[in-house]
Design a protein around this motif. Structure first.
Motif, PDB file in Angstrom:
ATOM      1  N   GLN A  25     -16.669 -15.073   0.118  1.00 23.90           N
ATOM      2  CA  GLN A  25     -16.441 -16.243   0.957  1.00 23.90           C
ATOM      3  C   GLN A  25     -15.166 -16.978   0.548  1.00 23.90           C
ATOM      4  O   GLN A  25     -14.519 -17.613   1.370  1.00 23.90           O
ATOM      5  CB  GLN A  25     -17.641 -17.191   0.856  1.00 23.90           C
ATOM      6  N   ARG A  26     -14.819 -16.899  -0.716  1.00 23.31           N
ATOM      7  CA  ARG A  26     -13.629 -17.591  -1.186  1.00 23.31           C
ATOM      8  C   ARG A  26     -12.382 -16.733  -1.062  1.00 23.31           C
ATOM      9  O   ARG A  26     -11.274 -17.224  -1.195  1.00 23.31           O
ATOM     10  CB  ARG A  26     -13.801 -17.971  -2.672  1.00 23.31           C
ATOM     11  N   ARG A  27     -12.566 -15.433  -0.818  1.00 25.20           N
ATOM     12  CA  ARG A  27     -11.461 -14.500  -0.982  1.00 25.20           C
ATOM     13  C   ARG A  27     -10.556 -14.421   0.243  1.00 25.20           C
ATOM     14  O   ARG A  27      -9.430 -13.968   0.160  1.00 25.20           O
ATOM     15  CB  ARG A  27     -12.031 -13.108  -1.291  1.00 25.20           C
ATOM     16  N   HIS A  28     -11.054 -14.864   1.405  1.00 21.20           N
ATOM     17  CA  HIS A  28     -10.282 -14.628   2.615  1.00 21.20           C
ATOM     18  C   HIS A  28      -8.928 -15.329   2.606  1.00 21.20           C
ATOM     19  O   HIS A  28      -7.951 -14.795   3.085  1.00 21.20           O
ATOM     20  CB  HIS A  28     -11.096 -15.071   3.832  1.00 21.20           C
ATOM     21  N   GLN A  29      -8.875 -16.533   2.030  1.00 22.56           N
ATOM     22  CA  GLN A  29      -7.610 -17.252   2.051  1.00 22.56           C
ATOM     23  C   GLN A  29      -6.633 -16.701   1.030  1.00 22.56           C
ATOM     24  O   GLN A  29      -5.434 -16.670   1.263  1.00 22.56           O
ATOM     25  CB  GLN A  29      -7.871 -18.742   1.775  1.00 22.56           C
ATOM     26  N   ARG A  43      -7.074  -5.853   4.813  1.00 17.45           N
ATOM     27  CA  ARG A  43      -7.862  -6.612   3.849  1.00 17.45           C
ATOM     28  C   ARG A  43      -9.233  -5.994   3.620  1.00 17.45           C
ATOM     29  O   ARG A  43     -10.018  -6.515   2.841  1.00 17.45           O
ATOM     30  CB  ARG A  43      -8.010  -8.060   4.332  1.00 17.45           C
ATOM     31  N   ALA A  44      -9.525  -4.891   4.306  1.00 20.08           N
ATOM     32  CA  ALA A  44     -10.823  -4.239   4.108  1.00 20.08           C
ATOM     33  C   ALA A  44     -10.746  -2.786   4.549  1.00 20.08           C
ATOM     34  O   ALA A  44      -9.955  -2.423   5.419  1.00 20.08           O
ATOM     35  CB  ALA A  44     -11.923  -4.956   4.900  1.00 20.08           C
ATOM     36  N   VAL A  45     -11.577  -1.966   3.922  1.00 20.03           N
ATOM     37  CA  VAL A  45     -11.754  -0.570   4.320  1.00 20.03           C
ATOM     38  C   VAL A  45     -13.232  -0.380   4.640  1.00 20.03           C
ATOM     39  O   VAL A  45     -14.105  -0.725   3.832  1.00 20.03           O
ATOM     40  CB  VAL A  45     -11.311   0.408   3.215  1.00 20.03           C
ATOM     41  N   ILE A  46     -13.516   0.149   5.835  1.00 19.02           N
ATOM     42  CA  ILE A  46     -14.883   0.372   6.309  1.00 19.02           C
ATOM     43  C   ILE A  46     -15.157   1.873   6.299  1.00 19.02           C
ATOM     44  O   ILE A  46     -14.385   2.655   6.866  1.00 19.02           O
ATOM     45  CB  ILE A  46     -15.075  -0.196   7.723  1.00 19.02           C
ATOM     46  N   ARG A 146     -11.362  -2.073  -4.448  1.00 22.12           N
ATOM     47  CA  ARG A 146     -11.937  -3.372  -4.834  1.00 22.12           C
ATOM     48  C   ARG A 146     -11.131  -4.017  -5.952  1.00 22.12           C
ATOM     49  O   ARG A 146     -10.995  -5.244  -6.017  1.00 22.12           O
ATOM     50  CB  ARG A 146     -13.392  -3.190  -5.242  1.00 22.12           C
ATOM     51  N   ALA A 147     -10.597  -3.169  -6.858  1.00 19.72           N
ATOM     52  CA  ALA A 147      -9.795  -3.721  -7.951  1.00 19.72           C
ATOM     53  C   ALA A 147      -8.527  -4.400  -7.423  1.00 19.72           C
ATOM     54  O   ALA A 147      -8.003  -5.318  -8.067  1.00 19.72           O
ATOM     55  CB  ALA A 147      -9.436  -2.620  -8.942  1.00 19.72           C
ATOM     56  N   LYS A 148      -8.066  -3.968  -6.278  1.00 20.12           N
ATOM     57  CA  LYS A 148      -6.869  -4.570  -5.680  1.00 20.12           C
ATOM     58  C   LYS A 148      -7.197  -5.791  -4.831  1.00 20.12           C
ATOM     59  O   LYS A 148      -6.304  -6.370  -4.207  1.00 20.12           O
ATOM     60  CB  LYS A 148      -6.138  -3.538  -4.813  1.00 20.12           C
ATOM     61  N   GLY A 149      -8.462  -6.156  -4.772  1.00 22.08           N
ATOM     62  CA  GLY A 149      -8.835  -7.364  -4.058  1.00 22.08           C
ATOM     63  C   GLY A 149      -9.244  -7.162  -2.628  1.00 22.08           C
ATOM     64  O   GLY A 149      -9.522  -8.139  -1.916  1.00 22.08           O
ATOM     65  N   LEU A 150      -9.292  -5.934  -2.143  1.00 21.51           N
ATOM     66  CA  LEU A 150      -9.727  -5.682  -0.776  1.00 21.51           C
ATOM     67  C   LEU A 150     -11.249  -5.605  -0.723  1.00 21.51           C
ATOM     68  O   LEU A 150     -11.911  -5.273  -1.712  1.00 21.51           O
ATOM     69  CB  LEU A 150      -9.134  -4.380  -0.234  1.00 21.51           C
ATOM     70  N   GLN A 151     -11.781  -5.882   0.463  1.00 24.84           N
ATOM     71  CA  GLN A 151     -13.208  -5.741   0.675  1.00 24.84           C
ATOM     72  C   GLN A 151     -13.544  -4.306   1.093  1.00 24.84           C
ATOM     73  O   GLN A 151     -12.686  -3.582   1.609  1.00 24.84           O
ATOM     74  CB  GLN A 151     -13.689  -6.703   1.765  1.00 24.84           C
ATOM     75  N   THR A 152     -14.790  -3.932   0.875  1.00 24.60           N
ATOM     76  CA  THR A 152     -15.268  -2.619   1.309  1.00 24.60           C
ATOM     77  C   THR A 152     -16.578  -2.805   2.062  1.00 24.60           C
ATOM     78  O   THR A 152     -17.356  -3.718   1.769  1.00 24.60           O
ATOM     79  CB  THR A 152     -15.485  -1.666   0.124  1.00 24.60           C
ATOM     80  N   ALA A 153     -16.822  -1.916   3.025  1.00 29.92           N
ATOM     81  CA  ALA A 153     -18.042  -1.999   3.834  1.00 29.92           C
ATOM     82  C   ALA A 153     -18.505  -0.604   4.200  1.00 29.92           C
ATOM     83  O   ALA A 153     -17.723   0.349   4.216  1.00 29.92           O
ATOM     84  CB  ALA A 153     -17.797  -2.823   5.092  1.00 29.92           C
ATOM     85  N   PHE A 175     -20.113  -2.315  -2.241  1.00 30.01           N
ATOM     86  CA  PHE A 175     -19.715  -2.780  -0.926  1.00 30.01           C
ATOM     87  C   PHE A 175     -20.020  -4.261  -0.740  1.00 30.01           C
ATOM     88  O   PHE A 175     -21.068  -4.755  -1.176  1.00 30.01           O
ATOM     89  CB  PHE A 175     -20.425  -1.958   0.157  1.00 30.01           C
ATOM     90  N   ASP A 176     -19.103  -4.934  -0.071  1.00 30.76           N
ATOM     91  CA  ASP A 176     -19.319  -6.327   0.272  1.00 30.76           C
ATOM     92  C   ASP A 176     -20.265  -6.463   1.459  1.00 30.76           C
ATOM     93  O   ASP A 176     -21.028  -7.425   1.545  1.00 30.76           O
ATOM     94  CB  ASP A 176     -17.984  -6.996   0.612  1.00 30.76           C
ATOM     95  N   VAL A 177     -20.193  -5.524   2.385  1.00 33.27           N
ATOM     96  CA  VAL A 177     -20.995  -5.575   3.606  1.00 33.27           C
ATOM     97  C   VAL A 177     -21.576  -4.189   3.869  1.00 33.27           C
ATOM     98  O   VAL A 177     -20.883  -3.180   3.702  1.00 33.27           O
ATOM     99  CB  VAL A 177     -20.141  -6.033   4.817  1.00 33.27           C
ATOM    100  N   ILE A 178     -22.839  -4.153   4.251  1.00 34.10           N
ATOM    101  CA  ILE A 178     -23.493  -2.909   4.651  1.00 34.10           C
ATOM    102  C   ILE A 178     -24.157  -3.148   6.002  1.00 34.10           C
ATOM    103  O   ILE A 178     -25.011  -4.034   6.128  1.00 34.10           O
ATOM    104  CB  ILE A 178     -24.543  -2.450   3.617  1.00 34.10           C
TER     105      ILE A 178
END
Length: 1136
Positions: A25-29, A43-46, A146-153, A175-178
């Motif tokens: 929640q804090r990471r988007h900005q 900013r994310a890989v799905i 994830r180490a680079k700060g991107l989200q994964t789903a 994963f941040d989102v499933i």
């Protein structure tokens, strides 16, 4: 790595999950943005699951079809049959169950081939551990993303398994989102599911990349503006079936989207690297970028290393941090083609003697020449000016580190070989010649365990933040149960599977890591410590365990087998006090966890999530105490029963090293407690002092009593007074199901009888005492929770002494509440308070035992439901000789004497299926070897009821107490319990917990009676003022309170001693409470009845039933005279 080094590892599932969600929640900005060729940012890989992260159904189907000689393409064609409305897609949307899918799917396949197709085996293969495992290259890529700060789903068309859990063989913490179709009710390529995933990520379509193996799924993602990569393989469908329905719906890719087609995961990762602009494949596993709080000065380190290694290069120094290394931060260094590892002390003020990297360096340098596989150490730098703390440098040893002790993805034989190699290298460590390698002064010789106990107690006290009851008990218990004999060898101190580096292909240990806690000491401490995982659940976040795994199926040796393997290799006899070493090992882990938690509060722990570990200390300390209890039982069972006071049975007492002065009172088997015992830990006398899980169980039971049981009492009382009273109450059966659903079922089995918690709740006698007292406040609660006599005693008898066949036939139905039982011992012709007096015979005849005898007061003997009111049709049964074959009319002629008692499994209860029968098999054997116990099915011919018995004229419907003859009753020999001549032994073993349960319930009777009395006297007037103001009433209330508290303390003390030393050691205390509790309850209830007046005699209140049972238990629980004689004999024997 040390236990304290586990907190940055990817196994912190439930701790990390919350932290990641908050972080997301804090990471988007402020999250990192990675630019692709078109100038946009990602900013994310799905990821799709099947075909991208794990093998696709098509690939699995191809393998299965070859194995089962099924025509190629059959499975995929059947999967796609019907399109959106076919069974596969409906299964993915959870519109049909797994059973329904397999039924329809099997029909489709069979129709295609005109023969039966075993689709169940395909589904088993598809969901098996062997097949459904994540591609390593994808695991590594996700870690780097994830180490680079991107989200994964994960965005997957998925399904529910038969156990109602979704099929997701992935580590969720990656994963941040499933998003799963079966949970959302929509499948790809429905655009709504893509939008849902993006919403949960909080991103725009252009900010994400989507990997899938199906073109139809990628097209819709591309239409939304998501960049796509296709993982092409066995799931290419157009060749097998028409895909025109999908092509008609989805137009071609928009021109702005580049379609990338790849052939395998490796290629997909390369394409992903090209898009993201950074590498996703790191040569050093289990590393990550250095955390900001753990950075070290590179310039001074590089200068030091150049001097050390003689390197002239000016190239940059590459620095990564290992995931492990919680205690001593550990780094990977690459400099001029040299791969190195650096271990340093953490910053800040440290506990004394902790983080001793100097000792690590010394031990590895010495062991390198002794055949022990260790990394090659290069130099120890104690100059803190270089990087801020002392450190040492060693060569990097490539290989595999198995973080999951269940070793997923390996064959059973390979798993066994891994554990065997682990065992072998431990034997090598313990076989090192100390003098030959110069380690004779590496630690003190002897007294290792006492010193370790003192050390860890000291470290725990230094980091203590709150009182943990189990830790206090262990601190008192451990010094009193130290091993008498100890060998001295090199001990690793933290020997576990994930501290070993294995050969990539062979089950060979290449290096043993993390020697921080090494010293000279007792090698069995290492062996026990290496078995920690065997007793921890797989969900435990810090040290993942295998306690809930099927070790036989996995091929992993059990802890006992692992220990025997060690003893065999070392040429040692197995140790008997294994439980002590396990208790000490878990105590040490608890102390370490507490230290990590305390350092996290001051910002010193190297894991961001270390502060979440505070709650784990209590869990681990409770495990340690479980082993301490087991060890107490082992010690007691080895003592000669004829001289029970040769040593202390109280595991918190000082050893008896001095004589008690004549006339002093030390309560027999419980010597005077130490001062520390008085101030810390001790007997749990209040429910609020129970451990958190048991305390929560207590409050759940209390709520259940208040919301379910007490309100139901009037209806249950009415049923017992009705014509249908000999049939089980439907309300009771309904309450039982509710109790099961709330986890309030089979609470009675003591931990000692069921240490693996296979059958019960795993409560100690003290813990159950508090719950049993609460159940005792209602006449009906014990049965509702399946905790009523005589079933409890019979179930415990089967647990302790029954064969597996006997347990399967009788124990399981009793535990499930599907059957009831009775116990037949008392006989009208003899004083049965002396079990050796019984006369019923058990005679061997061919493959049977033949029973003849006359028994009465058989609580729990079952019969069909019987109406007792209204006209009955005539019958020809002989009313003088009623038996199981008689009609209900005959039972209707049995005298109705009115009234009722608490519901128990009884003489007319149709659910009773088992009679536990005690008789004589050999009248000429020694006095206590004449008796045997048989399990008699209640439908066996020859069991004849003479009459039901009443207590003070009151019935006990629908159970009752019967007088019965056993005439030539033939029972198979396999129904003998434990063996001929073991009956007295069985009866004594059965009496402990079962009999103390009555006393616990009597406390509940008394508390309820006093509560009713107080409410009554506050609301009634006599002689011009409330009863509560009458002096005699006040005196009665005060006297009742004092007597209840006295009896409760004595009951709890007896339960406490049973937990610590066993039923035999607690014989005196059990006899005392059986003297005290029924008489106390009778007095308290009698005072309450007196306060109620005539109403107290009625069935409008439970007081009359309470009083009747309290009086009856002065016989049923053994005559008072027997208990008095026992107390007096022990008093005279051991007090003079």
């Amino acid at each position: 790595m040390c236990v304290r080094s586990c907190f940055q590892s990817p196994r912190l599932q439930w701790v990390w999950r919350t932290a990641f969600l908050k972080h997301t929640q804090r990471r988007h900005q402020g999250s990192h943005r990675w630019t692709h060729l078109g100038g946009s940012t990602y900013r994310a890989v799905i990821f799709d699951m099947g075909g991208v992260l794990i093998p696709s159904p098509g690939r699995v189907a191809a393998e299965w079809e070859v194995q089962n000689r099924i025509p190629s393409g059959t499975i995929l064609k059947a999967l796609m049959e019907g399109g959106e409305n076919g069974p596969w897609m409906r299964f993915m949307r959870a519109e049909i169950t797994a059973e329904g899918f397999l039924r329809e799917f099997g029909r489709l396949c069979s129709e295609m081939l005109k023969t039966s197709v075993p689709v169940d085996s395909f589904f088993s293969l598809l969901t098996s551990e062997r097949v459904a495992k994540q591609f390593p290259v994808m695991t590594e890529a996700i870690t780097q993303i994830r180490a680079k700060g991107l989200q994964t789903a994960v965005l997957s068309n998925n399904f529910y398994l038969p156990n109602q859990k979704s099929f997701l063989p992935l580590d969720r913490k990656q994963f941040d989102v499933i998003v799963e179709s079966c949970m959302e009710g929509i499948c790809k390529p429905d655009p709504r599911i893509y939008k849902l995933c993006l919403e949960q990520l909080g991103l725009q379509p252009s900010e994400s990349i989507f990997l899938d193996d199906l073109g139809t799924n990628l097209k819709e993602a591309a239409r939304l503006g998501i960049h796509t990569i296709k993982r092409q393989g066995f799931a290419v469908l157009p060749k097998l079936v028409s895909n025109s329905w999908a092509q008609a719906i989805y137009p071609p890719y928009p021109p702005k989207v580049v379609r990338l087609q790849v052939n395998d995961p490796e290629t997909a990762v390369k394409e992903l690297e090209a898009l993201l602009g950074f590498t996703l494949r790191v040569g050093v596993p289990n590393t990550r970028p250095v955390k900001k709080t753990m950075e070290i000065p590179k310039d001074s380190l590089q200068k030091y290393l150049k001097d050390l290694l003689g390197i002239q290069t000016t190239g940059p120094l590459e620095l990564l941090q290992f995931d492990h290394g919680q205690s001593n931060p550990t780094y990977y260094i690459r400099l001029a083609n040299r791969d190195l590892v650096l271990r340093k002390k953490p910053p800040g003020t440290l506990l004394p003697s902790a983080h001793a990297i100097e000792r690590e360096f010394r031990i590895m340098k010495a062991l390198a020449n002794a055949g022990v596989p260790v990394p090659n150490v290069l130099d120890l730098c104690e100059d803190s000016s270089v990087i801020g703390t002392p450190f040492y440098v060693m060569e990097y040893c490539p290989g595999l580190i198995y973080k999951d002790p269940s070793l997923p993805g390996l064959e059973p034989s390979h798993r066994r070989a891994i554990y065997t190699a682990m065992n072998t290298v431990l034997c090598k460590i313990h076989s090192v010649d100390l003098q030959a390698v110069g380690l004779e002064d590496y630690g003190k010789q002897g007294d290792y365990i006492p010193r370790q106990v003192r050390t860890w107690v000291k470290q725990y006290r230094a980091s203590e933040t709150s009182t943990i009851p189990a830790m206090e008990r262990l601190i008192e218990w451990l010094p009193l149960h130290l091993p008498r004999q100890q060998r001295t060898t090199v001990v690793h101190g933290d020997f576990r599977l994930d501290n070993l580096v294995f050969h990539p292909e062979e089950p060979e240990v290449l290096a043993v890591l993390d020697w921080e806690l090494s010293t000279l000491g007792d090698p069995l401490a290492d062996v026990a410590y290496s078995c920690l995982a065997h007793y921890l659940p797989s969900s435990f976040p810090v040290l993942r365990g295998i306690n809930d795994c099927d070790l036989t199926q996995l091929g992993i040796p059990a802890a006992e087998e692992y220990f025997r393997m060690y003893c065999l290799q070392m040429g040692l006899p197995p140790t008997e006090n294994w439980n002590f070493y396990m208790a000490f090992s878990f105590f040490r882990v608890a102390a370490i966890l507490q230290g990590v938690y305390k350092r996290s509060l001051t910002g010193q722990a190297s894991s961001t999530y270390a502060e979440q570990t505070g709650k784990l200390t209590e869990f681990v300390s409770n495990l340690a105490w479980d082993f301490a209890v087991k060890e107490g039982f082992r010690v007691f069972k080895e003592m000669p029963f004829t001289n029970p006071l040769t040593r202390s049975y109280h595991t918190w007492a000082r050893p008896q090293s001095q004589w008690c002065p004549t006339g002093s009172r030390s309560y027999s088997s419980v010597p005077e407690a130490s001062p520390a015992h008085t101030s810390r830990g001790g007997l749990v006398i209040s429910p609020e002092s129970l451990s958190p899980p048991v305390r929560e169980l207590y409050h759940r039971l209390k709520h259940f009593m208040e919301q379910r049981v007490y309100p139901a009492e009037p209806e249950l009382q009415s049923h017992q007074a009705s014509a249908a009273r000999w049939s089980p109450s439907p309300l009771i059966e309904d309450l039982k199901e509710k109790a099961k659903a709330e986890g309030l079922w089979n609470l009675f089995l003591p931990l000692e009888a069921d240490p693996e918690k296979k059958y019960g709740a795993g409560l100690t006698n003290v813990e159950y005492a508090h719950l049993c007292e609460l159940m005792g406040t209602s006449l009906y609660a014990p049965e509702v929770c399946n905790c009523s006599a005589p079933d409890t005693g019979n179930m415990e008898l089967l647990v302790r002494y029954g064969t597996e066949a006997q347990k399967a036939r009788w124990l399981i139905p009793l535990l499930e509440g599907k059957a009831r039982s009775c116990f037949a011992m008392t006989e009208p012709q003899v004083a049965s308070s002396d079990a050796t007096n019984i006369e019923a015979s058990i005679r061997e005849e061919d493959s049977f035992y033949v029973i003849n005898g006359h028994k009465w007061w058989i609580t729990g003997q079952g019969r069909p439901p019987v109406p007792t009111h209204g006209r009955m049709p005539p019958c020809t049964c002989d009313p003088r000789n009623l038996s199981t074959s008689c009609c209900s009319f005959c039972f209707g002629q049995l005298p109705f004497l009115g009234g009722f008692l608490a519901p128990r499994s009884g003489i007319l209860d149709p659910r009773c299926q088992l009679c536990v029968f005690m008789g004589k098999t050999d009248p000429h054997a020694p006095r206590h070897r004449q008796q045997s116990v048989l399990l008699v099915p209640m439908d066996t011919p020859g069991i004849k009821i003479i009459r039901p018995l009443t207590v003070y004229g009151l019935e006990d419907a629908p159970g009752g107490h019967g007088e019965v003859r056993f005439e030539h009753v033939r029972v198979p020999k396999e129904n003998m319990v434990l063996g001929p001549g073991r009956g007295f032994e069985i009866a004594q073993g059965r009496l402990g917990p079962g009999r103390i349960h009555h006393c616990m319930r009597l406390i509940g009777f008394s508390e309820r009676a006093l509560a009713l009395m107080k409410a009554r006297v506050k609301s009634r007037l006599a002689f011009g003022k409330p009863l509560v103001e009458q002096g005699t009433v006040l005196a009665d209330i005060a006297q009742s309170r004092v007597e209840i508290e006295q009896a409760r303390l004595l009951v709890l003390r007896a339960a406490h001693l049973m937990d610590l030393a066993g039923n035999k050691a607690a014989a005196l205390d059990i006899a005392m409470i059986k003297m005290v509790a029924p008489s106390m309850a009778s007095r308290v209830i009698d005072r309450a009845i007196q306060a109620f007046g005539a109403a107290g005699l009625s069935s409008d209140y439970p007081l009359a039933q309470f009083f009747t049972w309290a009086r009856a238990l002065r016989f049923a629980d053994g005559p008072d005279e027997v208990h008095r004689a026992t107390v007096a004999k022990l008093e005279l024997k051991h007090r003079i």
